[in-house]
Scaffold this motif. Structure first.
Motif, PDB file in Angstrom:
ATOM      1  N   UNK A  34      47.240  53.566  32.737  1.00  0.00           N
ATOM      2  CA  UNK A  34      48.363  52.664  32.493  1.00  0.00           C
ATOM      3  C   UNK A  34      48.885  52.158  33.831  1.00  0.00           C
ATOM      4  N   UNK A  35      48.940  50.829  33.969  1.00  0.00           N
ATOM      5  CA  UNK A  35      49.480  50.223  35.169  1.00  0.00           C
ATOM      6  C   UNK A  35      50.902  49.760  34.925  1.00  0.00           C
ATOM      7  N   UNK A  36      51.577  49.281  35.964  1.00  0.00           N
ATOM      8  CA  UNK A  36      52.964  48.849  35.808  1.00  0.00           C
ATOM      9  C   UNK A  36      53.122  47.642  34.880  1.00  0.00           C
ATOM     10  N   UNK A  37      52.099  46.759  34.820  1.00  0.00           N
ATOM     11  CA  UNK A  37      52.184  45.569  33.970  1.00  0.00           C
ATOM     12  C   UNK A  37      51.177  45.592  32.822  1.00  0.00           C
ATOM     13  N   UNK A  38      50.081  46.271  32.998  1.00  0.00           N
ATOM     14  CA  UNK A  38      49.036  46.320  31.973  1.00  0.00           C
ATOM     15  C   UNK A  38      48.094  47.470  32.290  1.00  0.00           C
ATOM     16  N   UNK A  39      47.351  47.959  31.291  1.00  0.00           N
ATOM     17  CA  UNK A  39      46.343  48.980  31.570  1.00  0.00           C
ATOM     18  C   UNK A  39      45.272  48.424  32.520  1.00  0.00           C
ATOM     19  N   UNK A  40      44.581  49.330  33.189  1.00  0.00           N
ATOM     20  CA  UNK A  40      43.476  48.935  34.064  1.00  0.00           C
ATOM     21  C   UNK A  40      42.382  49.990  33.966  1.00  0.00           C
ATOM     22  N   UNK A  41      41.197  49.601  34.421  1.00  0.00           N
ATOM     23  CA  UNK A  41      40.062  50.515  34.421  1.00  0.00           C
ATOM     24  C   UNK A  41      39.604  50.757  35.848  1.00  0.00           C
ATOM     25  N   UNK A  42      39.367  52.000  36.177  1.00  0.00           N
ATOM     26  CA  UNK A  42      38.639  52.359  37.388  1.00  0.00           C
ATOM     27  C   UNK A  42      37.194  52.532  36.950  1.00  0.00           C
ATOM     28  N   UNK A  43      36.293  51.730  37.511  1.00  0.00           N
ATOM     29  CA  UNK A  43      34.892  51.776  37.107  1.00  0.00           C
ATOM     30  C   UNK A  43      34.036  52.228  38.288  1.00  0.00           C
ATOM     31  N   UNK A  44      33.167  53.193  38.033  1.00  0.00           N
ATOM     32  CA  UNK A  44      32.212  53.651  39.039  1.00  0.00           C
ATOM     33  C   UNK A  44      30.832  53.157  38.637  1.00  0.00           C
ATOM     34  N   UNK A  45      30.140  52.518  39.581  1.00  0.00           N
ATOM     35  CA  UNK A  45      28.776  52.045  39.374  1.00  0.00           C
ATOM     36  C   UNK A  45      27.859  52.837  40.293  1.00  0.00           C
ATOM     37  N   UNK A  46      26.627  53.070  39.854  1.00  0.00           N
ATOM     38  CA  UNK A  46      25.616  53.741  40.673  1.00  0.00           C
ATOM     39  C   UNK A  46      24.427  52.800  40.834  1.00  0.00           C
ATOM     40  N   UNK A  47      23.949  52.645  42.071  1.00  0.00           N
ATOM     41  CA  UNK A  47      22.765  51.823  42.337  1.00  0.00           C
ATOM     42  C   UNK A  47      21.570  52.541  41.722  1.00  0.00           C
ATOM     43  N   UNK A  48      20.794  51.805  40.924  1.00  0.00           N
ATOM     44  CA  UNK A  48      19.715  52.404  40.148  1.00  0.00           C
ATOM     45  C   UNK A  48      18.400  52.573  40.896  1.00  0.00           C
ATOM     46  N   UNK A  49      18.055  51.658  41.804  1.00  0.00           N
ATOM     47  CA  UNK A  49      16.737  51.762  42.433  1.00  0.00           C
ATOM     48  C   UNK A  49      16.774  51.207  43.848  1.00  0.00           C
ATOM     49  N   UNK A  50      15.623  51.291  44.493  1.00  0.00           N
ATOM     50  CA  UNK A  50      15.513  50.793  45.860  1.00  0.00           C
ATOM     51  C   UNK A  50      16.018  51.781  46.892  1.00  0.00           C
ATOM     52  N   UNK A  51      16.122  51.303  48.091  1.00  0.00           N
ATOM     53  CA  UNK A  51      16.518  52.136  49.225  1.00  0.00           C
ATOM     54  C   UNK A  51      17.936  52.703  49.070  1.00  0.00           C
ATOM     55  N   UNK A  52      18.783  52.005  48.343  1.00  0.00           N
ATOM     56  CA  UNK A  52      20.180  52.435  48.173  1.00  0.00           C
ATOM     57  C   UNK A  52      20.407  53.200  46.869  1.00  0.00           C
ATOM     58  N   UNK A  53      19.337  53.564  46.160  1.00  0.00           N
ATOM     59  CA  UNK A  53      19.467  54.284  44.888  1.00  0.00           C
ATOM     60  C   UNK A  53      20.359  55.504  45.039  1.00  0.00           C
ATOM     61  N   UNK A  63      43.547  44.754  32.897  1.00  0.00           N
ATOM     62  CA  UNK A  63      43.331  44.054  31.634  1.00  0.00           C
ATOM     63  C   UNK A  63      43.891  42.642  31.696  1.00  0.00           C
ATOM     64  N   UNK A  64      44.742  42.363  32.684  1.00  0.00           N
ATOM     65  CA  UNK A  64      45.283  41.016  32.856  1.00  0.00           C
ATOM     66  C   UNK A  64      44.237  40.050  33.399  1.00  0.00           C
ATOM     67  N   UNK A  65      43.128  40.576  33.911  1.00  0.00           N
ATOM     68  CA  UNK A  65      42.071  39.750  34.503  1.00  0.00           C
ATOM     69  C   UNK A  65      40.884  39.723  33.533  1.00  0.00           C
ATOM     70  N   UNK A  66      41.097  39.066  32.395  1.00  0.00           N
ATOM     71  CA  UNK A  66      40.091  39.044  31.341  1.00  0.00           C
ATOM     72  C   UNK A  66      38.754  38.474  31.769  1.00  0.00           C
ATOM     73  N   UNK A  67      38.766  37.481  32.660  1.00  0.00           N
ATOM     74  CA  UNK A  67      37.502  36.861  33.087  1.00  0.00           C
ATOM     75  C   UNK A  67      36.593  37.871  33.764  1.00  0.00           C
ATOM     76  N   UNK A  68      37.187  38.808  34.504  1.00  0.00           N
ATOM     77  CA  UNK A  68      36.362  39.789  35.213  1.00  0.00           C
ATOM     78  C   UNK A  68      35.763  40.802  34.226  1.00  0.00           C
ATOM     79  N   UNK A  69      36.549  41.198  33.231  1.00  0.00           N
ATOM     80  CA  UNK A  69      36.028  42.094  32.196  1.00  0.00           C
ATOM     81  C   UNK A  69      34.880  41.424  31.444  1.00  0.00           C
ATOM     82  N   UNK A  70      35.048  40.133  31.135  1.00  0.00           N
ATOM     83  CA  UNK A  70      34.005  39.391  30.427  1.00  0.00           C
ATOM     84  C   UNK A  70      32.746  39.291  31.277  1.00  0.00           C
ATOM     85  N   UNK A  71      32.905  39.068  32.578  1.00  0.00           N
ATOM     86  CA  UNK A  71      31.760  38.965  33.492  1.00  0.00           C
ATOM     87  C   UNK A  71      30.948  40.261  33.502  1.00  0.00           C
ATOM     88  N   UNK A  72      31.625  41.396  33.556  1.00  0.00           N
ATOM     89  CA  UNK A  72      30.942  42.687  33.567  1.00  0.00           C
ATOM     90  C   UNK A  72      30.254  42.935  32.224  1.00  0.00           C
TER      91      UNK A  72
END
Length: 79
Positions: A34-53, A63-72
């Motif tokens: 819960x954020x001060x104005x809206x809920x938010x997500x902390x998202x952790x991503x892991x690199x799947x392959x290559x040198x940085x795997x 949640x106020x930034x709907x375009x970014x949620x849609x992009x993901x």
């Protein structure tokens, strides 16, 4: 005031950023808070392959930034 005696000689300096590029990422963790104005997500991503795997990338998305949620969601193949 307490005295702290520590030796930082063998402590690594932070971490290196991922080199600029395109990476295949997997969502490896999501925490919704819960954020001060809206809920938010902390998202952790892991690199799947290559040198940085195995390296981690984090993002915080309000949640106020709907375009970014849609992009993901679209990147993950969700409608």
């Amino acid at each position: 005031m307490p005295h702290i005696d520590m030796n930082f000689d063998e402590v690594k300096e932070g971490f290196d950023l991922l080199p600029t590029g395109v990476y295949e990422l997997r969502v490896s963790g999501i925490e919704i808070k819960d954020g001060p104005k809206a809920p938010y997500m902390n998202i952790e991503f892991t690199v799947e392959n290559g040198e940085m795997a195995g390296r981690k990338v984090w993002d915080r998305i309000s949640y106020l930034v709907g375009w970014k949620l849609k992009e993901i969601a679209n990147s993950a193949g969700l409608p």
